[in-house]
Design a protein around this motif. Structure first.
Motif, PDB file in Angstrom:
ATOM      1  N   GLY A 116       0.825  -1.212   0.000  1.00  0.00           N
ATOM      2  CA  GLY A 116       0.000   0.000   0.000  1.00  0.00           C
ATOM      3  C   GLY A 116       0.851   1.250   0.000  1.00  0.00           C
ATOM      4  N   ALA A 117       0.188   2.382  -0.187  1.00  0.00           N
ATOM      5  CA  ALA A 117       0.888   3.667  -0.233  1.00  0.00           C
ATOM      6  C   ALA A 117       1.459   4.008   1.136  1.00  0.00           C
ATOM      7  CB  ALA A 117      -0.073   4.754  -0.694  1.00  0.00           C
ATOM      8  N   ARG A 169       3.784   6.894   3.030  1.00  0.00           N
ATOM      9  CA  ARG A 169       4.266   8.259   2.794  1.00  0.00           C
ATOM     10  C   ARG A 169       5.138   8.814   3.915  1.00  0.00           C
ATOM     11  NH1 ARG A 169      -1.084   8.054   1.125  1.00  0.00           N
ATOM     12  NH2 ARG A 169      -1.458   8.463  -1.105  1.00  0.00           N
ATOM     13  N   TYR A 229       5.514  19.892  -6.268  1.00  0.00           N
ATOM     14  CA  TYR A 229       4.496  18.910  -5.884  1.00  0.00           C
ATOM     15  C   TYR A 229       3.367  19.619  -5.123  1.00  0.00           C
ATOM     16  CZ  TYR A 229       2.224  14.905  -3.710  1.00  0.00           C
ATOM     17  OH  TYR A 229       1.288  13.985  -3.309  1.00  0.00           O
ATOM     18  N   TRP A 276      -0.533  19.739  -5.762  1.00  0.00           N
ATOM     19  CA  TRP A 276      -1.429  19.220  -4.733  1.00  0.00           C
ATOM     20  C   TRP A 276      -2.598  20.178  -4.475  1.00  0.00           C
ATOM     21  CZ3 TRP A 276      -2.728  14.915  -2.490  1.00  0.00           C
ATOM     22  CH2 TRP A 276      -3.436  14.938  -1.287  1.00  0.00           C
ATOM     23  N   TYR A 313       2.639  14.819   3.644  1.00  0.00           N
ATOM     24  CA  TYR A 313       3.534  14.340   2.572  1.00  0.00           C
ATOM     25  C   TYR A 313       4.046  15.507   1.730  1.00  0.00           C
ATOM     26  CZ  TYR A 313       5.218  11.469  -1.315  1.00  0.00           C
ATOM     27  OH  TYR A 313       5.995  10.879  -2.277  1.00  0.00           O
ATOM     28  N   VAL A 339       5.476   5.162  -2.336  1.00  0.00           N
ATOM     29  CA  VAL A 339       4.266   5.589  -3.052  1.00  0.00           C
ATOM     30  C   VAL A 339       4.693   6.210  -4.385  1.00  0.00           C
ATOM     31  CG1 VAL A 339       4.176   7.894  -1.963  1.00  0.00           C
ATOM     32  CG2 VAL A 339       2.073   6.865  -2.838  1.00  0.00           C
ATOM     33  N   MET A 340       3.843   5.986  -5.380  1.00  0.00           N
ATOM     34  CA  MET A 340       4.036   6.659  -6.673  1.00  0.00           C
ATOM     35  C   MET A 340       2.993   7.767  -6.737  1.00  0.00           C
ATOM     36  SD  MET A 340       4.343   4.990 -10.441  1.00  0.00           S
ATOM     37  CE  MET A 340       2.980   3.841 -10.223  1.00  0.00           C
ATOM     38  N   THR A 341       3.420   8.964  -7.079  1.00  0.00           N
ATOM     39  CA  THR A 341       2.494  10.100  -7.111  1.00  0.00           C
ATOM     40  C   THR A 341       2.609  10.847  -8.437  1.00  0.00           C
ATOM     41  OG1 THR A 341       4.058  11.676  -6.177  1.00  0.00           O
ATOM     42  CG2 THR A 341       2.750  10.409  -4.603  1.00  0.00           C
ATOM     43  N   THR A 342       1.524  11.540  -8.784  1.00  0.00           N
ATOM     44  CA  THR A 342       1.518  12.210 -10.094  1.00  0.00           C
ATOM     45  C   THR A 342       1.162  13.698 -10.050  1.00  0.00           C
ATOM     46  OG1 THR A 342      -0.732  11.393 -10.389  1.00  0.00           O
ATOM     47  CG2 THR A 342       1.023  10.140 -11.456  1.00  0.00           C
ATOM     48  N   VAL A 343       0.829  14.241  -8.888  1.00  0.00           N
ATOM     49  CA  VAL A 343       0.391  15.645  -8.930  1.00  0.00           C
ATOM     50  C   VAL A 343       1.504  16.580  -9.411  1.00  0.00           C
ATOM     51  CG1 VAL A 343      -1.430  15.376  -7.194  1.00  0.00           C
ATOM     52  CG2 VAL A 343       0.790  16.251  -6.501  1.00  0.00           C
ATOM     53  N   LEU A 376      -5.297  -3.304   3.236  1.00  0.00           N
ATOM     54  CA  LEU A 376      -5.686  -2.406   2.149  1.00  0.00           C
ATOM     55  C   LEU A 376      -7.156  -2.572   1.802  1.00  0.00           C
ATOM     56  CD1 LEU A 376      -2.604  -2.746  -0.225  1.00  0.00           C
ATOM     57  CD2 LEU A 376      -2.988  -1.137   1.646  1.00  0.00           C
ATOM     58  N   ARG A 400      -9.734  -2.593  -1.050  1.00  0.00           N
ATOM     59  CA  ARG A 400      -9.869  -2.686  -2.511  1.00  0.00           C
ATOM     60  C   ARG A 400     -11.179  -3.405  -2.840  1.00  0.00           C
ATOM     61  NH1 ARG A 400      -6.021   0.254  -1.752  1.00  0.00           N
ATOM     62  NH2 ARG A 400      -3.920   0.014  -2.635  1.00  0.00           N
TER      63      ARG A 400
HETATM   64  C1  LIG Z   1      -1.211   6.777 -11.035  1.00  0.00           C
HETATM   65  C2  LIG Z   1      -1.209   7.111  -9.554  1.00  0.00           C
HETATM   66  C3  LIG Z   1      -1.112   8.424  -9.152  1.00  0.00           C
HETATM   67  C4  LIG Z   1      -1.068   8.756  -7.802  1.00  0.00           C
HETATM   68  N1  LIG Z   1      -0.860  10.053  -7.435  1.00  0.00           N
HETATM   69  C5  LIG Z   1      -0.748  10.374  -6.135  1.00  0.00           C
HETATM   70  C6  LIG Z   1      -0.433  11.704  -5.725  1.00  0.00           C
HETATM   71  O1  LIG Z   1      -0.206  12.581  -6.553  1.00  0.00           O
HETATM   72  N2  LIG Z   1      -0.330  11.952  -4.407  1.00  0.00           N
HETATM   73  C7  LIG Z   1      -0.513  10.982  -3.472  1.00  0.00           C
HETATM   74  O2  LIG Z   1      -0.401  11.281  -2.265  1.00  0.00           O
HETATM   75  N3  LIG Z   1      -0.788   9.705  -3.810  1.00  0.00           N
HETATM   76  C8  LIG Z   1      -0.902   9.383  -5.121  1.00  0.00           C
HETATM   77  N4  LIG Z   1      -1.134   8.079  -5.498  1.00  0.00           N
HETATM   78  C9  LIG Z   1      -1.277   7.046  -4.459  1.00  0.00           C
HETATM   79  C10 LIG Z   1      -2.740   6.681  -4.263  1.00  0.00           C
HETATM   80  O3  LIG Z   1      -3.378   7.716  -3.580  1.00  0.00           O
HETATM   81  C11 LIG Z   1      -2.839   5.348  -3.513  1.00  0.00           C
HETATM   82  O4  LIG Z   1      -2.251   4.344  -4.299  1.00  0.00           O
HETATM   83  C12 LIG Z   1      -4.269   4.978  -3.224  1.00  0.00           C
HETATM   84  O5  LIG Z   1      -4.953   5.982  -2.528  1.00  0.00           O
HETATM   85  C13 LIG Z   1      -4.353   3.678  -2.438  1.00  0.00           C
HETATM   86  O6  LIG Z   1      -3.799   3.890  -1.175  1.00  0.00           O
HETATM   87  P1  LIG Z   1      -3.535   2.652  -0.170  1.00  0.00           P
HETATM   88  O7  LIG Z   1      -2.552   1.762  -0.844  1.00  0.00           O
HETATM   89  O8  LIG Z   1      -2.968   3.279   1.071  1.00  0.00           O
HETATM   90  O9  LIG Z   1      -4.837   1.979   0.045  1.00  0.00           O
HETATM   91  C14 LIG Z   1      -1.173   7.727  -6.831  1.00  0.00           C
HETATM   92  C15 LIG Z   1      -1.277   6.405  -7.235  1.00  0.00           C
HETATM   93  C16 LIG Z   1      -1.270   6.090  -8.575  1.00  0.00           C
HETATM   94  C17 LIG Z   1      -1.323   4.635  -8.988  1.00  0.00           C
END
Ligand SMILES: Cc1cc2nc3c(=O)[nH]c(=O)nc-3n(C[C@H](O)[C@H](O)[C@H](O)COP(=O)(O)O)c2cc1C
Length: 237
Positions: free
Chosen positions: A19-20, A22, A71, A75, A116, A173-177, A213, A215
Motif C-alpha cells: 500500500g501507499a 508516505r 508537488y 497538490w 507528505y 508511493v508513486m504520485t503524479t500531482v 488495504l 480494494r
Molecule cells: C497513477 C497514480 C497516481 C497517484 N498520485 C498520487 C499523488 O499525486 N499523491 C498521493 O499522495 N498519492 C498518489 N497516489 C497514491 C494513491 O493515492 C494510492 O495508491 C491509493 O490511494 C491507495 O492507497 P492505499 O494503498 O494506502 O490503500 C497515486 C497512485 C497512482 C497509482
C-alpha cells in the motif's frame, strides 16, 4: 519468494500489502538497496519492449526542496477539485478533458495541510519517473477520448519498483500531482524535450506498519461475456 532480511514474502503477500506509504525513517545502505530494487523492477513489460522509462535519482537537497514545492503546487490544484467533490482533471466530458473544473489561480492561494507535501523531500529515496514519448505506441491515439495506452508502458515499471521495495521490507508511493508542473520540472532537471514526467516515487522504511488495504472484490469489477453481465466466479469455469 522475495528476500526480506532473511525472511521471505510470497508474491501474493507482496501484492496484497504494498500500500501507499508516505512517512519514512531511513534506509540503511539506500544506494545498494535502490540499485537492487531497480535491477529487479527493470523486468517490467512495455509496448514493443521499448522500455521508455528513465529514472532520476534525486539526491541534492536544494533540488529535492524545489521538487517538493512543485508537488505542493500540484497538490493544491488537486485538492481544490476534491473539495468540490470532483475527480481532479478527470476526462468526464464525453471521455475528454475540457479544462480545469476549478479556478486554478484561486487554488494556488489555498493552504491544505498535507504532511507528505510538506516532507517528501526528506524521503530516504526520491525518484522522478520519466517516459520517452517517442517510444510509446499509443494504440488508442486518434480515438475521440483521452488516450490511456501509453502510460501502460511506464507505470508497470513504477509499480514493480514499489513491489520490489515492499519485498525488501520497505514502503513507498508513486504520485503524479507534480505532473501539473512538468515545464518547471523539465527546466529544473534538464529533462529533454521528448520526455514526459510520469510521476515521483518515494521509498523508505515505513514509520507505521502495513495496514490492511481497502480494494474492491473480484466480483465487484468483473463481468462474464458482456459489460453488466454477471460477476465472474470460479464456478463459471
Ligand atoms: C497513477 C497514480 C497516481 C497517484 N498520485 C498520487 C499523488 O499525486 N499523491 C498521493 O499522495 N498519492 C498518489 N497516489 C497514491 C494513491 O493515492 C494510492 O495508491 C491509493 O490511494 C491507495 O492507497 P492505499 O494503498 O494506502 O490503500 C497515486 C497512485 C497512482 C497509482
Amino acid at each position: 519468494m522475495a528476500d526480506m532480511g532473511g525472511q521471505a514474502l510470497e508474491i501474493f503477500e507482496v501484492m496484497r500489502t504494498a500500500g501507499a506509504i508516505r512517512e519514512y525513517s531511513d534506509v540503511a545502505n539506500s544506494d545498494e538497496v535502490l540499485y537492487e530494487i531497480l535491477d529487479n523492477a527493470r523486468f517490467a513489460p512495455s509496448g514493443g519492449n521499448r522500455q521508455p522509462w528513465r529514472v532520476l535519482v534525486i539526491k541534492d537537497a536544494a533540488v529535492r526542496r524545489r521538487v517538493r514545492e512543485l508537488y505542493s503546487e500540484g497538490w493544491k490544484e488537486y485538492m481544490a477539485h476534491v473539495k468540490k467533490g470532483l475527480v481532479p482533471f478527470a476526462p468526464i466530458d464525453g471521455g475528454k478533458w475540457s479544462g480545469p473544473a476549478v479556478d486554478l489561480d484561486e487554488a494556488a492561494g489555498m493552504t491544505f495541510s498535507n504532511q507528505y507535501a510538506l516532507t517528501l523531500d526528506e524521503s530516504p529515496i526520491l525518484l522522478v519517473l520519466l517516459a520517452r514519448l517517442s517510444d510509446l505506441a499509443c494504440l488508442d491515439n486518434g480515438l475521440d477520448r483521452q488516450s490511456i495506452v501509453g502510460g501502460g508502458s511506464v507505470y508497470p515499471f513504477g509499480h514493480n519498483i514499489l513491489l520490489a521495495a515492499r519485498s525488501k521490507g520497505l514502503g513507498g508511493v508513486m504520485t503524479t500531482v507534480v505532473c501539473r508542473r512538468e515545464p518547471q520540472m523539465k527546466l529544473l532537471l534538464e529533462i529533454p524535450e521528448e520526455f514526459a514526467v510520469a510521476g515521483l516515487i518515494t521509498i523508505g522504511t515505513p514509520k507505521k506498519f502495513f495496514t490492511k488495504l481497502t480494494r474492491r472484490s473480484v466480483e465487484e469489477f468483473t463481468f462474464v461475456d458482456r459489460f453488466g453481465g454477471k460477476a465472474f466466479m470460479p464456478s463459471d469455469s
